[in-house]
Design an enzyme around this catalytic site. Structure first.
Site: not given
Lengths: 599, 599
Positions: B194, B196, B308, B324, B402-403
């Site tokens: 994947d 990620h 990022e 992030e 996400c965060c």
């Protein structure tokens, strides 16, 4: 004498009509002939233009057009704006031809023009990627489709072509396309704009050739339509597209740097042709704010990789400067139009800074390798993580190949940005050895600029005394003309035929500090000499460039080194050796920095 | 005494098996009970977790799963990794329940778990966006589809759920999904990863629950498969995906910061369970390089908005720091695993720096508003040009969300990162008032940390003397234990039941300078006090923060202000007032800076 409009000469890249409200008027592109520094760069560029033909073949751009024309089978290749690379290259071919006509250039031009013409739809529409890849579904994604952008570059190429070679083949295509656009877009038609400006400049220039007021009106419409929510209607964040604020209300440039300055350049054209003082005034404000808060010492524009964008005021990182080569080109185009409109020397100063530094660093000394991104620092251990990374060094082409043909057309047409005339005389804005003709007046310029500050201008022929205006750059503290002090701005001289005037610009090395809000270079200085910004490069130093310090008090020396980097004047400061920024990365992509720490 | 493994207690976020090669073992999550600073943050987070349920409804994440389950009709909404937000939230619910069981939490958990379970395909596959939007065309774009990423977060939630509530419903889904993955991917199956990471950590943790060696083996495979061209085979630039160099050959972290540290955290898990010393050694090197060259003083990770991503070494801009919130969380996860594996205090030091600064700044004092991006400077006139821009201030949710749920699960399970035991005693890594239980030993910690440096640890019950290891942070020059000097690292004390030990950490304000290669902060200092990094904020100053200077010699004072920002110790230096960085932007998003110019 009164310099007369040289109506029979070849008009250059931006040629206001006689009705335009401008302070200065460009000379014909054939009326300025140069040697020296820029001629060397143009000579390298001549080779690059010939290579460019093959690049466009290899990258698929020409094939896309052939497929759209029904001359070939296949899928479109490359980005949605692939056609524009062809058009920028065609424009370069035209300016090249103006300087040195050749059957080879004309044959290349006609062959490629024929491909373009064949690809045009019957109703004037032309965008090969949309025609081929998207089944000719037009204008479904104007924020990103670049359909007007490609049209704009086509028009610019067509205008250059007719001016330089007299061929009208591409102009016919361009006018038909412009008519299609005028039939399709407008306040009372489809109310929409392209995400990427350039059509504005192009349509004004087309109007300057065709005289068709619809072309000018469409340019005005595209300028005024921005900033009213069109991109947001597509769900797009408007800043990137210069669509957050109407041009005539904006106080700064923002978003994607190339988009922003192409738009303002086009707006300046519109303002000139319409005599729109309000619009011009807004552009002055934006230009001033850009120079004061969003321009690198190199003239580079665009602080952010993210969105290839202008940053906030004073956000000017060195290592991650974007300073796209195309943005410097757009900056020159905008500044040139502001110079014509106002006659204000600061625009010529900006052109000088951009041309010699932020723009010229974008191309190798060989002329055939390019930087897309022009940082002011390359670190040790910098990792090249993408096609555009400067850590690679310059490259022959890019996945997004906007910059190389943009460099080609700019260098090829450079004579168009050097001198002007007005009702009372001739203005020399940039200095290069050569000849200048304006009507019955001919001048010879002798100089070794930018290496030496002596500029001797002789009037070879003139019916009477010629009023010359010579630019004294803002950096040139202590300049003299024929021995008398000459303050920054334009210094005037009345010169009779057979006589000459001598401008001396001081060539002491200057130590520059940034505005204290430019956090990225606190405790650092940059060295400049004449119009050139200097840089330390690893090739000249034993310890890592990252760890160099400059002694603020060390004497600055300079020495011309004909053997080095095609011939450059080197600057030393104590143990440090500096080379012109434009020449960096011609000995491999090694660590470099413009701003050198003092602490 | 020998601290015994507390096998009956609730295992926390990372729980090595008894066979794992680790120096330290976590305590059960229920064995650490805290009050004070972090408990306040957890209390705010409790409210946020309840709000989170509605956010997931409003943003469409739950509906996507319902559609995949056939319980609703419609199109999938949101990014391809939308499911992962649900799973991170479910994990937060589990840790919340462990700390304070409630029927409401259990009901929410079971309702949402049922939706997830219903969405799973018969063969174990589950990814609602792929199932709904892409017609269940699986694994067609693994670099970007986040299918394993979503699976990883599902597994982590399932593991937390069974540990905290005993419910196996989600574990059944997770195991079935993991079995599907093990049937599908591997050296002798489909060779692919994947884009990620997170599946690696998740599968090891699943193995720790199920004991199924296939789960561990698949994690190992996913770690080792990276860095061998899999992303390049999809035409992707591998750096972004941590796929340029094999994990065990890399010398640094690079590319997308969250991807990078999730991968190394998972690799640390694999190394621990397999006793893979070579892999662990590579991870040590990478961690050291990250801390030395790619970590902000706040513990923030990721210097670039573009991708990022981590920047080059020493590329650490303040205004455009990305840092992030999720990267700080991943940094804590990686550091925790390195701490368990090695017992080296520097990992606990890193956790402290990340938690109190780079992580905690990511959430408002209210607990319900978040920063995605955590810069170290916000300029005057900063323009908020996108959803994540810190110029907006913290926000309740993001287009890429996400965060927020990542903050939720981290705060909810924070007790899992504070203390460990080993064969000989108990280690306290982070200080908070409360109680610690390890087998038959119970401790009480009294402290007002991070405001005060006195930490008193009393042994309440123990069968014999307890060997306590108390971390002395690297910044704590002059620390004492029971009056004797205590050097950075772990200071040991043998403490009998009914007795106590007093650690005193110096709370003088520290003036920090950066490595001279960090160009972005040349001529600047940062102030720190205890574990907290401080910042100047516009609310406390009349002149623009952009123009403030700090007098290097001005005396530093500190004062606790219970009325300010939920109660903070304020630092002054001459005319300047500084507040803890984590608390910035709770009085509106105004200019701020951590690094303050001295010149």
């Amino acid at each position: 004498m009164t310099a007369t409009s040289s109506s029979t000469s070849t008009r250059g890249p931006a040629a206001p009509t006689s009705a335009a409200r401008v302070a200065l008027r460009p000379l014909g592109i054939g009326d300025v002939r140069i040697g020296g520094f820029w001629a060397d760069r143009q000579q390298a560029n001549t080779a690059a233009v010939r290579v460019g033909r093959q690049r466009l073949e290899d990258a698929g751009n020409l094939q896309n057009l052939r497929i759209a024309a029904g001359q070939a089978e296949g899928e479109a290749i490359g980005p949605v704006f692939a056609d524009s690379d062809v058009y920028k290259w065609l424009e370069a071919v035209a300016w090249e031809y103006a300087r040195r006509p050749s059957d080879e250039l004309l044959a290349m031009q006609r062959e490629v023009t024929a491909i373009v013409a064949a690809a045009q739809d019957d109703d004037g529409y032309l965008d090969s990627v949309v025609q081929v890849r998207h089944g000719n579904q037009r204008y479904t994604d104007l924020p990103w489709s670049h359909e007007h952008y490609c049209a704009g570059h086509l028009i610019q190429a067509a205008v250059a072509q007719v001016r330089c070679t007299g061929d009208t083949a591409l102009l016919d295509v361009a006018a038909k396309l412009a008519d299609h656009l005028a039939d399709t877009f407008g306040e009372d038609r489809r109310h929409d704009v392209d995400g990427h400006p350039v059509i504005e400049m192009a349509l004004v220039e087309l109007y300057r050739e065709t005289g068709d007021p619809r072309h000018l009106e469409l340019a005005r419409y595209f300028v005024d339509a921005r900033g009213h929510g069109l991109m947001a209607a597509y769900g797009k964040e408007p800043t990137y597209f210069s669509d957050r604020v109407p041009v005539r209300e904006a106080g700064t440039v923002e978003g994607h740097a190339v988009r922003a300055v192409y738009l303002t350049a086009g707006a300046a054209d519109v303002a000139a042709e319409l005599g729109d003082e309000g619009l011009l005034e807004a552009l002055r404000t934006q230009f001033d704010h850009m120079i004061a808060t969003k321009t690198y010492v190199t003239g580079g524009l665009g602080a952010r990789w993210e969105g290839e964008a202008f940053g906030d005021p004073y956000e000017l990182p060195t290592d991650r400067a974007y300073a796209e080569t195309c943005a410097a080109i757009g900056g020159v185009q905008w500044a040139w139009r502001m110079l014509l409109a106002t006659g204000d020397a600061r625009y010529a100063d900006a052109i000088e800074r951009m041309l010699y530094n932020g723009f010229l660093a974008g191309v190798s000394l060989s002329g055939t390798e390019y930087f897309y991104v022009n940082p002011l620092q390359l670190r040790s251990d910098a990792h090249a993580d993408g096609n555009r990374s400067p850590a690679h060094g310059r490259r022959g082409w890019f996945d997004c190949a906007c910059c190389p043909p943009n460099v080609m057309r700019t260098l090829a047409g450079l004579e168009g940005y050097l001198a002007t005339h007005d009702g009372s005389g001739i203005q020399l804005h940039q200095y290069a050895p050569g000849t200048v003709r304006a009507g019955e007046v001919t001048l010879t310029v002798e100089t070794e600029y930018p290496w030496d500050g002596l500029v001797r201008v002789r009037v070879d022929a003139a019916p009477g005394p010629v009023r010359l205006s010579l630019r004294v750059p803002a950096w040139a503290d202590g300049a003299t003309i024929d021995g008398a002090p000459a303050a920054p701005g334009y210094v005037q001289a009345e010169v009779a035929a057979g006589e000459a005037v001598e401008l001396r610009l001081p060539m002491e090395v200057r130590t520059t500090t940034a505005h204290p809000r430019v956090d990225a270079v606190r405790g650092c200085v940059a060295l400049e000499r004449g119009p050139l910004v200097y840089a330390v490069e690893q090739a000249d130093h034993d310890i890592p460039v990252d760890d160099l310090r400059i002694d603020p008090d060390a004497p600055r020396e300079s020495e011309h080194r004909p053997d080095l980097l095609g011939g450059v004047t080197v600057v030393t400061a104590g143990e440090l050796t500096l080379v012109p920024y434009y020449a960096w990365a011609n000995r491999g992509p090694a660590p470099m920095r413009v701003w050198i720490p003092t602490i």
